[in-house]
Design an enzyme around this catalytic site. Structure first.
Site, short mmCIF file in Angstrom:
data_model
loop_
_atom_site.label_atom_id
_atom_site.label_comp_id
_atom_site.label_asym_id
_atom_site.label_seq_id
_atom_site.Cartn_x
_atom_site.Cartn_y
_atom_site.Cartn_z
N LYS A 22 0.83 -1.20 0.00
CA LYS A 22 0.00 0.00 0.00
C LYS A 22 0.88 1.26 0.00
CE LYS A 22 -3.59 0.00 2.72
NZ LYS A 22 -4.99 0.36 2.79
N ARG A 92 -3.07 2.97 8.72
CA ARG A 92 -3.43 1.71 8.06
C ARG A 92 -2.23 0.80 7.95
NH1 ARG A 92 -8.08 2.79 4.28
NH2 ARG A 92 -8.30 5.03 4.25
N GLY A 101 -8.08 -7.21 4.35
CA GLY A 101 -8.92 -7.33 5.54
C GLY A 101 -8.28 -8.07 6.70
N MET A 103 -5.51 -7.22 8.44
CA MET A 103 -4.92 -6.42 9.50
C MET A 103 -5.74 -5.16 9.73
SD MET A 103 -0.94 -7.13 9.11
CE MET A 103 -0.89 -6.44 7.49
N ARG A 336 -3.84 -1.21 -6.12
CA ARG A 336 -3.06 -2.44 -6.05
C ARG A 336 -3.52 -3.33 -7.18
NH1 ARG A 336 -5.96 -4.61 -0.56
NH2 ARG A 336 -8.03 -4.72 -1.42
N HIS A 454 -16.15 -8.15 1.99
CA HIS A 454 -15.11 -9.08 2.44
C HIS A 454 -15.34 -10.48 1.88
CE1 HIS A 454 -13.42 -11.96 5.39
NE2 HIS A 454 -12.38 -11.13 5.31
N SER A 763 11.13 -43.91 -13.54
CA SER A 763 10.04 -43.01 -13.17
C SER A 763 10.08 -42.87 -11.65
CB SER A 763 8.70 -43.59 -13.63
OG SER A 763 7.67 -42.77 -13.16
N CYS A 830 6.23 -39.69 -11.32
CA CYS A 830 4.81 -40.02 -11.30
C CYS A 830 4.22 -39.97 -9.89
CB CYS A 830 4.55 -41.37 -11.95
SG CYS A 830 5.30 -42.71 -11.06
N TYR A 850 9.62 -35.70 -18.26
CA TYR A 850 8.19 -35.43 -18.04
C TYR A 850 7.83 -35.48 -16.56
CZ TYR A 850 7.54 -40.45 -17.29
OH TYR A 850 7.61 -41.72 -16.79
C1 PEP Z 1 4.91 -43.36 -5.68
O1 PEP Z 1 5.26 -44.09 -4.76
O2 PEP Z 1 5.28 -42.19 -5.78
C2 PEP Z 1 4.01 -43.87 -6.72
C3 PEP Z 1 3.69 -43.12 -7.77
O3 PEP Z 1 3.44 -45.06 -6.52
P1 PEP Z 1 2.21 -45.32 -5.53
O4 PEP Z 1 1.70 -44.00 -5.11
O5 PEP Z 1 1.24 -46.10 -6.31
O6 PEP Z 1 2.87 -46.09 -4.43
#
Ligand code: PEP
Ligand code: MG
Length: 879
Positions: A22, A92, A101, A103, A336, A454, A763, A830, A850
């Site tokens: 501000k 303020r 809102g 503070m 802002r 708010h 992975s 993954c 990936y």
């Molecule tokens: C993991 O362990 O990160 C994974 C992808 O396998 P799961 O969650 O199925 O154990």
């Protein structure tokens, strides 16, 4: 001496960390010549000095404040505490990051019995002077002495009732004089002292109160929800007062330079005549739309519109501007960058690119990844909506749709949400104390307040559906009822549905449908795809999830958990038979049945993939999830398997594990029963052959879970390769396929160079890797992690955001070692971290190919990957 206080003219928008958002913007606006009431800023450094010296405001800092106050007196020609011509100020808070809102603010500071009289005779308007004084006593009492506002509100309501007034503006000077006396009594009763009459003392106490508000519970919760570091501290802005409560040619309002709900390019806002500061936000009176100002005060309106344009072009972003009109003169009190819904964020960013104001890169950086979530959420099914019974219509304050049970206090909303209930929080108006209840609810409904109340502002920030100002409803928070226009009552726990886009409240549950995306969203996502280097895959086990993910831009499957395919009611008996079989022959006969089922699954996924990567993980069942539990299940299974109940029970007991997550799961199961993985590999390859014969490209990735040693992988790989090549021989065809492994055990990271000799890809299963690196159970950690955050032992959940120093270091080691063996080894993630923006940035830096995440997080991952790439470039150019 160190400098702690800055005149507006000494600051600029770049000084946010020191002057707060501000303050920095007030300084910037002053310097570009906008009509900003003069003032000065006590820096965040002063707040930290105060906190570090055991909550003591040093004399040096207060002396510096006095010097600047004298300068302010010179600029305004008014004198602080002088009854003839008193200078009044606002005090303020203003943190480096916007915390709307959260503070505290005190207006009209400097008033006492004498200056109030002086102001009245100077302006010849005792009504306005007394109105300002009663507001000051209330705000000061609330902020500095924590006297609950309702004490004052009750007195206000009482005097209006006695005189049959509807609005505050109907109060006369005499009424207000009486109210001031009552407020002072309330103050004395609550604090045991008289209302402080010395303006410098008022100022000192107000500064301390603002510093303290940095650590108040609602600010602490807000910072935790928004990942804001507590070490910043807040600045304090002291500014000469201008008065919006001096009659019908005065007023106050808020305007956005574009629509913060939809992103539409049109000024959007509200104002109230004869009102001061908090009236608009507090939602006590329902304000008028900004367009109505054009009729009432055309010159002021035009100046406001010009200012909107100027500020937007100056900041190159949609602005949220607070203004006050004092006797037809416009003052700007704040600008802002405006909080906005995800839809608006995208539209504004894309439009600004088309208008040539910002680059595509800037647009990608501006849209917050976590906001995208709200766009991808469901809306109501059109046909269900048509037959829905509309109970009332309020203001469409934050879009989206939600259905749930009504609760009337934030606390009860939190408790109900924790019991797994979808909650609609119903309040007359929300206040910052309600923040946690709002965060836990599916939607918010208020009877009072406008589009900038708010409730509306906070809900939009959270991406939550909200209907505000639904004045047709009578909400009785004490009785926990909503009374409808026709007199019907709804009670706590009853179901309603809210459409935050139309403002309509419906009775009961209305069916929801998936979000429709397109237009600006697609355009931004195309830019993200051009920028990002990581591919984004999806964790999907069903055709429906995979199809949805493709619509969201997934580039293939990164993890198909085959054990999930076995949860189906029809399949589970066979899976149980497979696990409980006592001989190879018995197991192989069940496997033949399961193989046919798996082939159906795989052919469907390969067809949808249409040549994209499909990574199928061989069975990784924690055994306890599949064993029968109830007597009925055991009896039924025993008859299906031609066993007696005691025989089967004995077998179940022999398989029971004390610690199933570290038990006979993943590749360990395949070491004991290689026929299971052989069957799955055959199902995958036979499906691939079928789909290949249909003319669709297919290149499966077969993934072995929970590998700790190269020798495990080598053994399993030999088994399944043998099965695969028998199919190729039989079918007289050879298809490309890869066999790789999950890296989810610390030992695999450390020996990744050896494991890579047997793997065509890695992975990272960062869920198990986190579990095994910390020794925290994935299923139980939530029970104690909150203690870790509270005690500052961990900043956040390591199962959500990768722990770079520990788990991340292991990933990095595995990447380096894997590449030592195969320079081009394909590597991805993954685990859940594959959909977390901060973790994605880390994976980008490691140069992985990936990340893979659940369908709804695919767009978030696309944007996060683009942002990671942009941040890296920026770092390279600034180094
Ligand atoms: C993991 O362990 O990160 C994974 C992808 O396998 P799961 O969650 O199925 O154990
Ligand atoms: Mg795992």
């Amino acid at each position: 001496m160190r400098k702690f206080v800055y005149q507006f003219s000494e600051g600029s928008k770049e000084m946010k960390n020191l002057l707060g958002g501000k303050g920095a913007n007030l300084a910037e606006m002053t310097n570009i010549g906008l009509p900003v009431p003069p003032g000065f800023i006590i820096s965040t450094a002063a707040c930290n000095d105060y906190t570090n010296s055991n909550k003591h405001l040093s004399e040096d800092i207060f002396e510096e404040v006095k010097i600047h106050l004298a300068e302010l007196e010179r600029q305004t020609g008014k004198i602080f505490g002088f009854k003839e011509n008193p200078l009044l100020v606002s005090v303020r808070s203003g943190a480096p990051f916007s915390m709307p809102g959260m503070m505290d603010t005190v207006l009209n500071l400097g008033l006492n019995d004498a200056t109030a009289r002086g102001l009245a005779s100077l302006t010849n308007d005792s009504r306005s002077a007394l109105d300002s004084y009663r507001r000051f006593i209330q705000m000061f009492g609330d902020v500095v002495f924590e006297i609950p506002s309702y004490h004052f509100e009750q007195a206000l309501t009482q005097i209006k009732k006695t005189n049959n007034y509807l609005l505050d503006t109907e109060l006369t000077a005499e009424d207000l004089s009486e109210l001031v006396a009552t407020y002072k009594t309330i103050f004395t009763q609550a604090t045991g002292q008289n209302f402080p009459q010395e303006p410098l003392e008022q100022l000192r106490l107000a500064i301390i109160a603002v510093f303290n508000s940095w650590m108040n519970p609602r600010a602490v919760i807000y910072r935790r929800l928004n990942n804001i570091d507590a070490s910043f501290g807040t600045a304090v802005n002291i500014q000469a007062m201008v008065f919006g409560n001096t009659g019908e040619t005065s007023g106050t309002g808020i305007t956005f330079t574009r629509n913060p709900s939809t992103g539409e390019k049109a000024v959007f806002g509200e104002f109230l005549l004869n009102a001061q500061g908090e009236d608009v936000v507090a939602g006590i009176r329902t304000p008028e739309p900004i367009k109505a100002l054009e009729k009432r005060m055309p010159i002021v309106y035009n100046e406001l519109i010009k200012t909107c344009e100027l500020l937007e072009n100056h900041y190159l972003d949609m602005q949220d501007i607070e203004f006050t009109i004092e006797k037809e003169k416009l003052f700007i009190l704040q600008t802002r960058s405006g909080k906005r819904t995800a839809k608006a964020a995208i539209q504004v960013a894309v439009d600004l690119v088309h208008e040539g104001k910002i680059t595509k890169a800037e647009a990608l950086i501006r849209v917050e990844t976590k906001q995208l979530d709200q766009l991808l959420h469901p809306t109501f099914v059109e046909s269900a909506l048509k037959v829905g019974q509309v109970l009332a219509t309020g203001l469409p304050a934050s879009p989206g749709a939600a259905t749930g049970q009504i609760y009337f206090t934030a606390k009860e909303a939190v408790q109900a949400a924790e019991r797994g209930i979808s909650v609609i929080l119903v309040r007359n108006e929300t206040s910052p104390e309600d923040i946690e209840g709002m965060a836990k609810s599916a939607a918010i409904l208020t009877a009072h307040g406008g589009m900038t109340s708010h409730a509306a502002v906070v809900a939009r920030g959270m991406g939550k559906c909200c209907i505000a100002g639904c004045s047709e409803l009578i909400i009785n928070e004490k009785e926990k009822t909503i009374i409808l226009k026709n007199g019907t009552q709804l009670h706590e726990g009853e179901q309603i549905s809210l459409d935050g886009t139309s403002g309509k409240v419906y009775l009961g549950e209305i069916e929801l449908t998936e979000a429709a995306i397109g237009g600006h969203f697609d355009e931004l996502m195309t830019w993200a795809d051009e920028e990002k280097q990581l591919m984004i895959r999806v964790n999907a086990d069903t055709p429906a999830d995979f199809k949805k993910a493709l619509l969201f831009g997934a580039e293939g499957i990164g993890l198909c958990r085959t054990e999930h395919m076995f949860f189906d009611e029809k399949r589970i008996p066979y899976v149980r038979q497979m696990i409980l079989a006592e001989s190879l022959a018995e197991r192989e006969s069940v496997l033949t049945t399961l193989k046919e089922m798996q082939k159906e699954d795989f052919t469907a996924l390969f067809r949808i993939a249409d040549g994209r990567a499909v990574n199928i993980r061989l069975l990784d069942p924690p055994l306890h999830e599949f064993l029968p539990n109830t007597n009925r299940e055991i009896e039924q299974l025993a008859s299906e398997m031609n066993r007696t109940v005691p025989q089967l029970t004995k077998r179940i007991h022999s398989l029971a594990e004390t610690n199933p997550m570290l038990g006979h799961r993943g590749s360990r199961l395949a070491i004991t029963f290689p026929e299971i993985y052989r069957m799955q590999a055959e199902a995958i390859i036979e499906s691939a052959v079928i789909v290949h014969d249909e003319g669709i490209a297919v290149h499966p990735e077969i993934m072995i879970p929970l590998i700790a040693t190269k020798s495990e992988l080598k053994y399993i790989k030999k088994e399944i390769k043998h099965a695969i090549h028998s199919i190729f021989d039989k079918e007289r065809v050879v298809l490309p396929y890869d066999i790789g492994t999950m890296i989810e055990i610390p030992r695999a990271c450390v020996t990744a160079d050896e494991i890579a000799e047997e793997a065509q890809f890695f992975s990272f299963g960062t869920n198990d890797l986190t579990q095994l690196t910390y020794g925290f159970s994935r299923d139980d950690a939530a029970k104690f992690l909150s203690d870790y955050y509270e005690k500052n032992i961990l900043p956040n959940d390591p199962f959500v955001t990768i722990d770079k120093e520990g788990v991340g270091a292991l990933v990095e080691m595995a990447v380096t070692r894997g590449r030592m063996t195969h320079a081009n080894l394909k590597m991805g993630v993954c685990g859940e971290h594959g959909g977390d923006p901060e973790s994605i940035r880390f994976f980008h830096q490691l140069g992985l190919s990936y990340v893979s995440c659940s369908p709804y997080r695919v767009p978030i991952a696309r944007l996060a990957a683009a942002q990671a790439s942009l941040h890296e470039k920026e770092m390279l150019t600034t180094v």
